[in-house]
Enzyme design. Sequence first.
Site, PDB file in Angstrom:
ATOM      1  N   LYS A 221       8.177   9.504  14.289  1.00 46.77           N
ATOM      2  CA  LYS A 221       7.911   8.952  12.957  1.00 46.77           C
ATOM      3  C   LYS A 221       8.956   7.921  12.544  1.00 46.77           C
ATOM      4  CE  LYS A 221       4.010  10.905  12.217  1.00 46.77           C
ATOM      5  NZ  LYS A 221       2.775  10.126  12.055  1.00 46.77           N
TER       6      LYS A 221
ATOM      7  N   TYR B  42       9.272  15.006  16.866  1.00 48.08           N
ATOM      8  CA  TYR B  42       8.375  14.558  15.800  1.00 48.08           C
ATOM      9  C   TYR B  42       9.087  13.515  14.939  1.00 48.08           C
ATOM     10  CZ  TYR B  42       5.249  14.627  11.757  1.00 48.08           C
ATOM     11  OH  TYR B  42       4.399  14.271  10.747  1.00 48.08           O
TER      12      TYR B  42
ATOM     13  N   SER C 171       2.584   7.649   8.314  1.00 54.97           N
ATOM     14  CA  SER C 171       3.835   8.252   8.761  1.00 54.97           C
ATOM     15  C   SER C 171       4.050   9.526   7.948  1.00 54.97           C
ATOM     16  CB  SER C 171       4.983   7.250   8.586  1.00 54.97           C
ATOM     17  OG  SER C 171       6.177   7.771   9.120  1.00 54.97           O
TER      18      SER C 171
END
Length: 189
Positions: free
Chosen positions: A169, A165, A151
């Site tokens: 994550k 994004y 991650s």
Amino acid sequence: MNPVNTKPYQLPADATWFITGCSSGIARAIAELVASKPGHRLIATARNLSSLSYLAESDAILKLALDVTLPAAVDQAFKAAADHFGDSFHLDVLVNNAGYELAGDTEAVTEEEMHEQLETNFFGTVRMATNATRVMRQSKDHRGGLIFNISSLAGVAAFPGQAFYHASKFAVEGWSESFSTCASSNRVV
């Protein structure tokens, strides 16, 4: 709820590693390290097979083109690994590294781009981890294994211009935390 497995895991001398996103960065460095370890076996993947040319040709190394956004491609990669290593196939370590960063104005992102970001960074991670867990649990010697879902800080803190994004994550972080509690009770830690 299953308790977290607190028993130490001993990596076997003949460990088999499956690493995604090996074309560059941390996955490439890990792949190079694993390839240098006598007795260890490596399944190295990247979207573009030619980007794995830095790895030697060896029976202990299987290089595969893999797009983790395609469920059939993930299934095929696990089948190819089992076929390559035969009856001795077991999986000890999955390094789930395939991913990329989508940055820019949130409102400028297309539907296709936002879905591709989540497909790669989150759903690809899930596909790989669930397949790896199945292989680890079906191992003849039931030795378990390790799964590393790569991650980033973007999974715990958010910054402007990277909304999708961050979403991908944060999803990896939450899913991994939940998944680890049930997988570790069966020696997949």
